[in-house]
Design a protein around this motif. Structure first.
Motif, PDB file in Angstrom:
ATOM      1  N   ILE A  53       0.991  -1.129  -0.048  1.00  0.00           N
ATOM      2  CA  ILE A  53      -0.049   0.097   0.007  1.00  0.00           C
ATOM      3  C   ILE A  53       0.806   1.084   0.071  1.00  0.00           C
ATOM      4  O   ILE A  53       1.715   1.400   0.688  1.00  0.00           O
ATOM      5  CB  ILE A  53      -1.143   0.120   1.116  1.00  0.00           C
ATOM      6  N   HIS A  54       0.685   2.118  -0.956  1.00  0.00           N
ATOM      7  CA  HIS A  54       1.111   3.425  -0.960  1.00  0.00           C
ATOM      8  C   HIS A  54       0.166   4.441  -1.090  1.00  0.00           C
ATOM      9  O   HIS A  54      -0.866   4.159  -1.559  1.00  0.00           O
ATOM     10  CB  HIS A  54       2.113   3.675  -2.153  1.00  0.00           C
ATOM     11  N   HIS A  55       0.261   5.401  -0.421  1.00  0.00           N
ATOM     12  CA  HIS A  55      -0.744   6.628  -0.643  1.00  0.00           C
ATOM     13  C   HIS A  55      -0.248   7.972  -0.650  1.00  0.00           C
ATOM     14  O   HIS A  55       0.797   8.443   0.098  1.00  0.00           O
ATOM     15  CB  HIS A  55      -1.750   6.504   0.580  1.00  0.00           C
ATOM     16  N   TYR A  56      -1.065   8.853  -1.370  1.00  0.00           N
ATOM     17  CA  TYR A  56      -0.452  10.196  -1.565  1.00  0.00           C
ATOM     18  C   TYR A  56      -1.532  11.333  -1.788  1.00  0.00           C
ATOM     19  O   TYR A  56      -2.320  11.109  -2.476  1.00  0.00           O
ATOM     20  CB  TYR A  56       0.301  10.434  -2.812  1.00  0.00           C
ATOM     21  N   ALA A  57      -1.800  12.227  -0.842  1.00  0.00           N
ATOM     22  CA  ALA A  57      -2.621  13.042  -0.721  1.00  0.00           C
ATOM     23  C   ALA A  57      -2.314  14.497  -1.809  1.00  0.00           C
ATOM     24  O   ALA A  57      -1.206  14.776  -1.715  1.00  0.00           O
ATOM     25  CB  ALA A  57      -3.119  13.874   0.591  1.00  0.00           C
ATOM     26  N   VAL A  58      -2.969  14.523  -2.790  1.00  0.00           N
ATOM     27  CA  VAL A  58      -2.677  15.354  -3.835  1.00  0.00           C
ATOM     28  C   VAL A  58      -3.841  15.964  -4.565  1.00  0.00           C
ATOM     29  O   VAL A  58      -4.986  15.334  -4.915  1.00  0.00           O
ATOM     30  CB  VAL A  58      -1.988  14.702  -5.174  1.00  0.00           C
ATOM     31  N   ASP A  59      -3.544  17.284  -4.864  1.00  0.00           N
ATOM     32  CA  ASP A  59      -4.627  17.809  -5.686  1.00  0.00           C
ATOM     33  C   ASP A  59      -4.344  17.860  -7.257  1.00  0.00           C
ATOM     34  O   ASP A  59      -3.186  18.532  -7.582  1.00  0.00           O
ATOM     35  CB  ASP A  59      -4.744  19.495  -5.379  1.00  0.00           C
ATOM     36  N   LEU A  60      -5.014  17.154  -7.864  1.00  0.00           N
ATOM     37  CA  LEU A  60      -4.386  16.814  -9.199  1.00  0.00           C
ATOM     38  C   LEU A  60      -4.528  17.932 -10.404  1.00  0.00           C
ATOM     39  O   LEU A  60      -4.304  17.669 -11.251  1.00  0.00           O
ATOM     40  CB  LEU A  60      -5.250  15.534  -9.818  1.00  0.00           C
ATOM     41  N   THR A  61      -5.357  19.135  -9.790  1.00  0.00           N
ATOM     42  CA  THR A  61      -5.059  20.250 -10.744  1.00  0.00           C
ATOM     43  C   THR A  61      -4.025  21.006 -10.391  1.00  0.00           C
ATOM     44  O   THR A  61      -3.715  22.184 -11.053  1.00  0.00           O
ATOM     45  CB  THR A  61      -6.389  21.248 -10.560  1.00  0.00           C
ATOM     46  N   ASP A  62      -3.220  20.721  -9.487  1.00  0.00           N
ATOM     47  CA  ASP A  62      -2.049  21.520  -9.266  1.00  0.00           C
ATOM     48  C   ASP A  62      -0.659  20.992 -10.001  1.00  0.00           C
ATOM     49  O   ASP A  62      -0.440  19.766  -9.384  1.00  0.00           O
ATOM     50  CB  ASP A  62      -1.796  21.570  -7.706  1.00  0.00           C
ATOM     51  N   ASP A  63      -0.201  21.688 -10.720  1.00  0.00           N
ATOM     52  CA  ASP A  63       0.810  20.973 -11.531  1.00  0.00           C
ATOM     53  C   ASP A  63       2.236  20.768 -10.716  1.00  0.00           C
ATOM     54  O   ASP A  63       2.617  19.727 -10.920  1.00  0.00           O
ATOM     55  CB  ASP A  63       1.363  22.122 -12.838  1.00  0.00           C
ATOM     56  N   LYS A  64       2.538  21.698  -9.768  1.00  0.00           N
ATOM     57  CA  LYS A  64       3.637  21.353  -8.759  1.00  0.00           C
ATOM     58  C   LYS A  64       3.220  20.073  -8.102  1.00  0.00           C
ATOM     59  O   LYS A  64       4.248  19.082  -7.801  1.00  0.00           O
ATOM     60  CB  LYS A  64       3.852  22.457  -8.001  1.00  0.00           C
ATOM     61  N   ALA A  65       2.240  19.852  -7.547  1.00  0.00           N
ATOM     62  CA  ALA A  65       1.746  18.659  -6.703  1.00  0.00           C
ATOM     63  C   ALA A  65       1.943  17.316  -7.604  1.00  0.00           C
ATOM     64  O   ALA A  65       2.184  16.451  -7.253  1.00  0.00           O
ATOM     65  CB  ALA A  65       0.552  18.886  -6.145  1.00  0.00           C
TER      66      ALA A  65
END
Length: 265
Positions: A53-65
Motif C-alpha cells: 500500500i502506498h498513498h499520496y494526498a494530491v490536488d491533481l489540478t496543481d501542476d507542482k503537486a
C-alpha cells in the motif's frame, strides 16, 4: 507484482477498485485530495499487507503537486503497470445558470487532470507495457440536462484517449474507456450547483442506480482481458446507440425523463 495507481481512491468507485485490485494481489497506490479519508483507507488495507500500500494526498489540478507525485512514485515504487483515472466532480445546474468558474473547475478535474497525469506517467507505462483505465460516463457520448459542463469534460476525455490509443498502440500500452450510467457514489452527493456551492436539488436518473462494487467488478474483469471499451449495462449501450442513430428522438426522451432539471431553482 502488478502496481496500480487509482485517483479518487478514498471513496466511491475508486475505493471499490482499490479493494478489488488489492484482493487480487496488486500493489495499490491510493491518490486522493481528501487526506484524512485517504489515511483511513490506506490503514484499512495496510492491516493485511502494509508493503503493498502506498498513498499520496494530491490536488491533481496543481501542476507542482502532480510533479511531486511523479517523483515520489519513481523513488518509492520504481514503476507502474496500471493507471486508473477515476477522480472526478460534477454539477447539477442549467448551462445558462452556471458560473464559468464552475465549468472551468469541472473541466480541470475531469479532463485536464487525467490528461496531465497520464502524460507525466507515460514513460513508466511504456516501460511496463502497461494499461490506462479512464472512468468516463455515458454523458460523454450523449447530452444530459443539467450537466453541460460534465458532458463536455467527459466527451473531451473520450476524444483525447481514443486519439491517444492509436498514437501509442506500438508501445504496447492499452487503454480501457469505461462508460457507466448512474452510480451510487459521492460524486453526485458532492455535485456543485451553478454558483459553486453544493447543488440544492436531488439528481434525476434514468434506469437502475448501480453500486460502486458492481461497477468495480466489471472494470477489473475488463482490465484483465485488456478490453478497449466497457459499456456495463444495456441502458448505457442502447442510449449511446440511440443518440447516434436518432438524436432528435433521444433529445425528446431525455427532456421528458429529466424534466425536473428544467424547473426553476
Amino acid at each position: 507484482m502488478t502496481r496500480v495507481l487509482i485517483t479518487g481512491a478514498a471513496s466511491g468507485l475508486g475505493w471499490a477498485l482499490a479493494q478489488r485490485f488489492f484482493a487480487g494481489g496488486a500493489d495499490v497506490i491510493l491518490v486522493d485530495i481528501d487526506r484524512q479519508r485517504l489515511l483511513e483507507r490506506a490503514a484499512d488495507l495496510a492491516a493485511a499487507a502494509p508493503e503493498r500500500i502506498h498513498h499520496y494526498a494530491v490536488d491533481l489540478t496543481d501542476d507542482k503537486a502532480v510533479a511531486e507525485l511523479i517523483a515520489a512514485i519513481e523513488a518509492d515504487i520504481g514503476g507502474l503497470d496500471v493507471l486508473i483515472n477515476n477522480a472526478g466532480i460534477t454539477h447539477r445546474s442549467l448551462a445558462c445558470q452556471t458560473d464559468m468558474a464552475v465549468l472551468r473547475q469541472v473541466m480541470a478535474v475531469d479532463w485536464q487532470a487525467p490528461v496531465a497525469l497520464t502524460l507525466a506517467l507515460m514513460p513508466l507505462l511504456r516501460a511496463s507495457r502497461g494499461q490506462i483505465i479512464n472512468i468516463g460516463s455515458m454523458a460523454g457520448w450523449m447530452p444530459v440536462l443539467g450537466r453541460a459542463g460534465y458532458c463536455s469534460a467527459k466527451a473531451a476525455l473520450g476524444q483525447f484517449f481514443e486519439t491517444l490509443r492509436g498514437e501509442i498502440a506500438a508501445d504496447g500500452v492499452s487503454i480501457l474507456m469505461v462508460y457507466p450510467s448512474f452510480l451510487d457514489t459521492p460524486i453526485e452527493t458532492n455535485a456543485l450547483g451553478g454558483d459553486g456551492r453544493p447543488a440544492a436539488h436531488k439528481r434525476s436518473t434514468v434506469g437502475s442506480i448501480r453500486s460502486a462494487g458492481w461497477m468495480a467488478e466489471r472494470i477489473v474483469t475488463a482490465a484483465k482481458k485488456r478490453e478497449r471499451r466497457l459499456f456495463p449495462d444495456r441502458l448505457t449501450w442502447f442510449s449511446s446507440l440511440l443518440w447516434r442513430l436518432a438524436p432528435d428522438l433521444y433529445q425528446h426522451l431525455m427532456t421528458r425523463k429529466l424534466a425536473s432539471e428544467l424547473e426553476p431553482r
